[in-house]
Design an enzyme around this catalytic site. Structure first.
Site, PDB file in Angstrom:
ATOM      1  N   GLY A 132      14.158  12.156 -33.337  1.00 56.24           N
ATOM      2  CA  GLY A 132      14.336  13.248 -34.302  1.00 56.24           C
ATOM      3  C   GLY A 132      15.280  12.791 -35.396  1.00 56.24           C
TER       4      GLY A 132
ATOM      5  CB  VAL B 186      20.093  16.285 -42.065  1.00 56.55           C
ATOM      6  CG1 VAL B 186      21.456  15.979 -42.641  1.00 56.55           C
ATOM      7  CG2 VAL B 186      19.104  16.539 -43.174  1.00 56.55           C
ATOM      8  CG  MET B 187      21.753  18.215 -37.396  1.00 54.18           C
ATOM      9  SD  MET B 187      23.553  18.297 -37.442  1.00 54.18           S
ATOM     10  CE  MET B 187      23.969  18.395 -35.700  1.00 54.18           C
ATOM     11  N   GLY B 188      19.975  14.124 -36.832  1.00 54.60           N
ATOM     12  CA  GLY B 188      19.644  12.935 -36.044  1.00 54.60           C
ATOM     13  C   GLY B 188      20.063  11.660 -36.756  1.00 54.60           C
TER      14      GLY B 188
ATOM     15  CB  VAL C 109      13.490  17.715 -31.716  1.00 55.11           C
ATOM     16  CG1 VAL C 109      13.300  16.220 -31.885  1.00 55.11           C
ATOM     17  CG2 VAL C 109      13.504  18.087 -30.243  1.00 55.11           C
TER      18      VAL C 109
ATOM     19  CG  ASN D 139      22.229  25.118 -31.118  1.00 56.04           C
ATOM     20  OD1 ASN D 139      23.173  24.673 -30.479  1.00 56.04           O
ATOM     21  ND2 ASN D 139      22.284  25.327 -32.423  1.00 56.04           N
TER      22      ASN D 139
ATOM     23  CB  SER E 228      29.564  22.333 -32.531  1.00 58.14           C
ATOM     24  OG  SER E 228      29.987  23.130 -33.613  1.00 58.14           O
ATOM     25  N   GLY E 229      29.145  20.957 -35.359  1.00 62.53           N
ATOM     26  CA  GLY E 229      29.858  20.386 -36.512  1.00 62.53           C
ATOM     27  C   GLY E 229      28.958  20.206 -37.709  1.00 62.53           C
TER      28      GLY E 229
ATOM     29  CE  LYS F 143      26.838  24.078 -31.032  1.00 67.80           C
ATOM     30  NZ  LYS F 143      25.736  24.679 -31.696  1.00 67.80           N
TER      31      LYS F 143
ATOM     32  CG  HIS G 295      30.713  26.618 -30.471  1.00 68.59           C
ATOM     33  ND1 HIS G 295      29.836  26.710 -31.544  1.00 68.59           N
ATOM     34  CD2 HIS G 295      31.778  25.943 -30.936  1.00 68.59           C
ATOM     35  CE1 HIS G 295      30.365  26.115 -32.595  1.00 68.59           C
ATOM     36  NE2 HIS G 295      31.543  25.632 -32.253  1.00 68.59           N
ATOM     37  CG  ASN G 296      26.147  28.257 -31.844  1.00 68.93           C
ATOM     38  OD1 ASN G 296      27.019  27.396 -31.751  1.00 68.93           O
ATOM     39  ND2 ASN G 296      24.943  27.980 -32.307  1.00 68.93           N
TER      40      ASN G 296
ATOM     41  CD  GLU H 260      28.455  28.837 -35.776  1.00 64.40           C
ATOM     42  OE1 GLU H 260      28.720  27.781 -35.183  1.00 64.40           O
ATOM     43  OE2 GLU H 260      27.322  29.074 -36.244  1.00 64.40           O
TER      44      GLU H 260
ATOM     45  CE  LYS I 195      18.490  26.940 -38.054  1.00 67.00           C
ATOM     46  NZ  LYS I 195      19.956  26.877 -38.287  1.00 67.00           N
TER      47      LYS I 195
END
Ligand code: 6PG
Length: 470
Positions: free
Chosen positions: A12, A15-17, A77, A105, A131-132, A185, A188-189, A192, A263
């Site tokens: 994947g 951008v993150m991957g 992904v 997530n 996260s970040g 997580k 955490h969200n 958030e 999401k």
């Protein structure tokens, strides 16, 4: 020439991957990426520079063959069916002992299902919350892994190297078995969502009632970020007020449509808290507010159908001081609710979570990082059995001191017609949590009256029912 023993694989290359794999390579590991999209593969190869250090292929077999065994393959992904699809596509090519890490997530019960399924096939499966955002993935995220402890040892050096550091300590730790990582997580969200809603409420009040300009808001949030409110979300909020609009001029924040999307992780946190029976109203209302925000057309009609109070005059300096304290108060209450949910879920799902460790790995890298988390870490270190840190001796004075501001602000905003739903919910939760008697005796009486649902008494043991007078 292709290396045959890359340390780490990543599927994947969005951008993150891409950012995560470059971070792995920056930290001295060799890494190989895979994406069916040839353009993404090429983008990574170009950005990575030296292919002996970081390489990628759109060919699944080439990807699998490039990895050292046991293979450590991280998936970045979108959550849902895509994760199952990727797992199925990799499975025939894997060997026993290989490790798949889901860094998205994913919903925690999906992780449990996948772990059990892959265990039968001799593959270790990890759910690791990351996260970040995009920058965090590149420069150091907070990572929340859960799964088999033995398999974690294999990925630990990579995770510790790439994670954010707080005073030199990595913001990653093995959190527990099964879906512990995804669960943590998710909460955490949820936190958030709560913190974002609270920040936006204070912005609304300062703007509507205090008449603060974007420059003033920038200055105020920047100052707050130097004090006890120091946090990533307050920091970016300050910066947002300064951002110019490249399309139409003025400040960008004023042009953004007030409909927030989601999401699902915040909603899952609330839904699961309901299942557990743990109250997290500051988070629940943050989810509801995203839903209310989506009703833009109806809100516009309703705003014309009703007259609303205009904000009462208030000295701006007093408003700013109250806002800082009330935000601090409600941030604490929101973290407390999330931590309480984790304490309960730990028992319910057998995660054996260490809340001090969770607070510790949230101190840097993640979206909810805040100075406050250092104190939360200490509170759970001082008392391992602590469920809700509102009962921690270290927090009682902080909450005691800031509650008055929350009261004044909620009362003022109610009279002025400015909605402060998460702040009010935080205060109401606090008032209920600190009430030794609540009026739920009446609810029990009503239940017994209309449905013979029985009740307990304050003065003797047992279950009682009364034939109530008509
Ligand atoms: C993070 C974030 C991230 C999340 C976004 C969007 O920790 O980096 O939590 O994982 O996807 O915040 O969430 P919503 O679209 O639900 O607001």
């Amino acid at each position: 020439m292709q290396h045959t023993t890359y340390d780490f694989g990543l599927v994947g290359l969005g951008v993150m991957g891409r950012n995560f794999i470059l971070n792995v390579a920056d930290n001295g590991f060799t890494a190989f990426g895979h994406d069916l999209d040839e353009e993404k593969v090429q983008a990574l190869r170009e950005e990575g520079g030296d292919t002996a250090r970081v390489d990628a292929s759109a060919d699944r077999k080439a990807f699998i063959n490039a990895l050292a065994r046991p293979r450590k393959i991280m998936l970045l992904v979108p959550a849902g069916k895509i994760v199952d699809g990727v797992i199925e596509s990799l499975l025939p090519l894997l060997d026993k002992g290989d490790i798949i890490i889901d860094g998205g997530n994913s919903f925690f019960t999906d992780t449990d299902r996948r772990e059990a399924y892959l265990q039968e096939k001799g593959i270790h499966f990890f759910g690791a919350g990351v996260s970040g955002g995009a920058k965090g993935a590149r420069k150091g995220p907070s990572i929340m892994p859960g799964g088999s402890k033995a398999a974690y040892k294999e990925v630990q050096p990579v995770f510790e190297a790439v994670s954010a550091k707080f005073k030199g300590e990595p913001c990653v730790a093995y959190l527990g078995p099964k879906s512990a990582g995804n669960y943590v997580k998710m909460v955490h969200n949820g936190i958030e969502y709560g913190l974002m809603q609270l920040t936006s409420e204070i912005y609304d009040l300062l703007k509507r009632a205090g008449g603060l300009s974007n420059d003033q808001l920038h200055g105020l949030f920047s100052r707050w970020n130097q004090g006890r409110l120091q946090s990533f979300l307050v920091e970016i909020t300050a910066r947002i007020f300064k951002q110019d609009d490249p399309l139409a001029g003025g400040r960008l924040v004023d042009k953004i449509l007030d409909k927030a999307r989601q999401k699902g992780t915040g909603k899952w946190t609330s839904q699961n808290a309901m299942d557990l029976g743990i109250p997290i109203p500051s988070i629940d209302i943050a989810v509801s507010m995203r839903e209310i925000s989506a009703l833009k057309e109806q809100r516009v009609l309703a705003s014309k159908a009703y007259t609303r109070p205009t904000p009462e005059p208030i000295a701006v300096e007093a408003l700013e001081t109250l806002s800082e304290s009330a935000l601090f108060f409600s941030f604490m209450i929101t973290y407390a609710q999330g931590m309480h949910q984790l304490a309960d879920a730990s028992r319910e799902y057998g995660y054996d979570l260490d809340l001090g460790t969770i607070a510790k790995i949230w101190r840097a890298g993640c979206i909810i990082r805040a100075a406050l988390l250092e104190d939360i870490t200490k509170a759970y270190r001082a008392d391992e059995g602590l469920e809700n840190f509102l009962l921690s001796p270290a927090f009682i004075p902080k909450i005691q001191e800031s509650q008055e501001a929350a009261r004044s602000l909620v009362a003022y905003a109610a009279k002025s017609g400015v909605p402060l739903p998460a702040l009010s919910n935080s205060l109401t939760y606090f008032d209920a949590f600190t009430s030794d008697r609540l009026p739920l005796n009446l609810i029990q009486a009503q239940r017994d009256h209309f449905g013979s649902h029985t009740y307990e008494r304050t003065d003797r043991e047992g279950i009682f029912h009364t034939e109530w007078d008509e």
